[in-house]
Write an enzyme that holds these catalytic residues in place. Structure first.
Site, PDB file in Angstrom:
ATOM      1  CG  HIS A  66      45.783  45.334  26.746  1.00  0.00           C
ATOM      2  ND1 HIS A  66      44.766  44.552  26.230  1.00  0.00           N
ATOM      3  CD2 HIS A  66      45.914  46.391  25.899  1.00  0.00           C
ATOM      4  CE1 HIS A  66      44.309  45.101  25.123  1.00  0.00           C
ATOM      5  NE2 HIS A  66      44.992  46.223  24.889  1.00  0.00           N
ATOM      6  CD  GLU A  69      44.904  50.617  27.677  1.00  0.00           C
ATOM      7  OE1 GLU A  69      44.141  51.022  26.772  1.00  0.00           O
ATOM      8  OE2 GLU A  69      45.918  49.942  27.452  1.00  0.00           O
ATOM      9  CG  HIS A  70      40.727  47.760  26.724  1.00  0.00           C
ATOM     10  ND1 HIS A  70      40.062  47.611  25.529  1.00  0.00           N
ATOM     11  CD2 HIS A  70      42.048  47.862  26.408  1.00  0.00           C
ATOM     12  CE1 HIS A  70      40.937  47.610  24.528  1.00  0.00           C
ATOM     13  NE2 HIS A  70      42.152  47.757  25.040  1.00  0.00           N
ATOM     14  CD  GLU A 141      43.227  45.503  21.559  1.00  0.00           C
ATOM     15  OE1 GLU A 141      44.334  45.987  21.852  1.00  0.00           O
ATOM     16  OE2 GLU A 141      42.185  45.770  22.193  1.00  0.00           O
TER      17      GLU A 141
END
Length: 424
Positions: A66, A69-70, A141
């Site tokens: 994840h 991905e950012h 987040e």
């Protein structure tokens, strides 16, 4: 071939090319549609936590896929979102348990948007400073997810079901785990999993294979040498914890009842996925007697449902949602599963549930977003959309009855209850 089979084949027809680089390109041209949806994905997700390549073993902190991905959107010249803003495309990305996908939807300047997509995903750029900055952003987040009762419920169920499998860790990881991520670790991941051999480009809409192949050629993608082997955690039988309760700032209690099923062989994955979906529907779908009883008595709201997850080495079925009486609803769920096991699934209900799933698959064939996503998802699991539809059509009531003899066993279940911080 029957008329129905021919219709399915025509409705799901697409072109496929396996390029010298190893990249697979899938295109479904949809005349009459103005938009184009593209998915550029890699078979690398949150459960990929260790691998070996070129004689080196690499272990990854929770949340690495994840985090990556950012970071993939950034380059020395800026970020990909600013490039998309100039073309008018809508772009995004997401990380799942077994995949990471980069997507865009556009109605014009398709070639330029394909160049942007293939360009930034193929050219990683990480520095100590940008990684530290992202750790702070994703840390916020993660805290947001921690405050989501639905998210918390699902992952607490997984934590209870599994001893070692990475499924028990949040897709985004934790503040502590992402603090261990370094540029070197991210480069190791892109080298291992963002190689063309492990990626698929699926495009649907007002586009042709020639247009997509021309964009791939402009990207100058090349196969990477060496073999990458995923290292899986050893997972013992049985659940790790049969029950857990916690409190959150919510209005009503929430119940999660999860079942840990035996992993399936690769050749049985599609059948297992379909059976799990059907079982969710026949136990507590909106058309079932149990759901009507729960809803009419005010025990659950419309969001209470079942869902399943099938990975290469993990299979789960979970029921859950908001309920003022979690213990009572848990008992009613287990009682209904036991009844279905004894008496068998009602034939009419089975047909209705199966037709509902069939309708969802067919409806997806008329959306460029769903078609492109479906092409990628099916291919990443070694099948086609047509094979999925045909497999569902061939599923019988007997299949569901037989599955219930070994699945959804209370001894393989875990119960999670989230109660309001003040009062129950």
């Amino acid at each position: 071939m029957t008329g129905a089979e021919r219709a399915v084949e025509q409705a799901t027809a697409f072109e496929e090319r396996r390029l010298p680089s190893g990249l697979t390109v899938l295109v479904r041209t949809m005349p009459g549609f103005s938009g184009v949806h593209a998915v550029y994905g890699t078979r690398f997700g949150s459960v990929d936590r260790a691998f070996s390549a070129n004689g080196r073993t690499v272990r990854l902190p929770a949340g690495t896929a994840h985090f990556l991905e950012h970071k993939m959107f950034e380059s020395e010249d800026g970020d990909a979102f600013s490039l998309y803003a100039k073309t008018g495309a809508s772009a995004n990305a997401y990380t799942g348990f077994d995949r990471t996908c980069y997507i865009f939807t556009a109605t014009s300047r398709i070639e330029e948007n394909l160049d942007i997509l293939l360009g930034f995903v193929s050219k990683p750029y990480f520095t100590d400073a940008t990684v530290r900055k992202e750790q702070g952003i994703i840390g916020q987040e993660i805290k947001m997810y921690d405050d989501s009762p639905d998210w918390k419920l699902v992952f607490t169920v997984y934590e209870c079901l599994y001893h070692n499998h990475p499924l028990r860790d949040d897709i985004a990881g934790s503040v502590e785990s992402i603090a261990e991520i370094t540029p070197e670790l991210l480069y190791a991941c892109t080298d291992a999993f963002y190689r063309p051999q492990n990626m698929t480009l699926a495009v649907a809409g007002n586009v042709t294979m020639d247009t997509v192949l021309a964009a791939v050629e402009r990207a100058h993608l090349a196969a990477k040498p060496g073999e990458v082997r995923r290292i899986r955690a050893e997972e013992p039988a049985g659940v790790r914890c049969a029950r857990r309760e916690l409190t959150m700032d919510i209005a009503k209690p929430m119940l999660g009842l999860g079942f840990k099923e035996a992993p399936c062989a690769p050749e049985n994955r599609l059948r297992t996925e379909l059976l799990c979906e059907v079982l969710c529907e026949v136990v507590c779908g909106s058309m079932t007697p149990l759901y009507r009883h729960l809803y009419d008595e005010g025990l659950v709201n419309s969001g209470f449902s079942g869902e399943s997850l099938v990975l290469d080495d993990a299979v789960t079925v979970c029921f859950g949602g908001e309920t003022a009486q979690p213990e009572q609803v848990r008992k009613l769920l287990l009682d209904e599963i036991a009844r279905l096991r004894r008496e068998g699934v009602d034939g009419t209900l089975f047909t209705l549930c199966k037709n509902e799933l069939y309708g969802e698959l067919i409806a997806g064939l008329e959306s460029v977003d769903d078609v492109a996503a479906g092409l990628f998802s099916s291919h990443s699991r070694g099948r086609t959309l047509a094979q999925e539809i045909e497999a569902l059509a061939s599923l019988t009531k007997r299949d569901a009855d037989e599955a219930l003899q070994t699945m959804l066993r209370e001894e393989n279940s875990a119960t999670v209850i989230i109660r309001p911080t003040r009062g129950a």
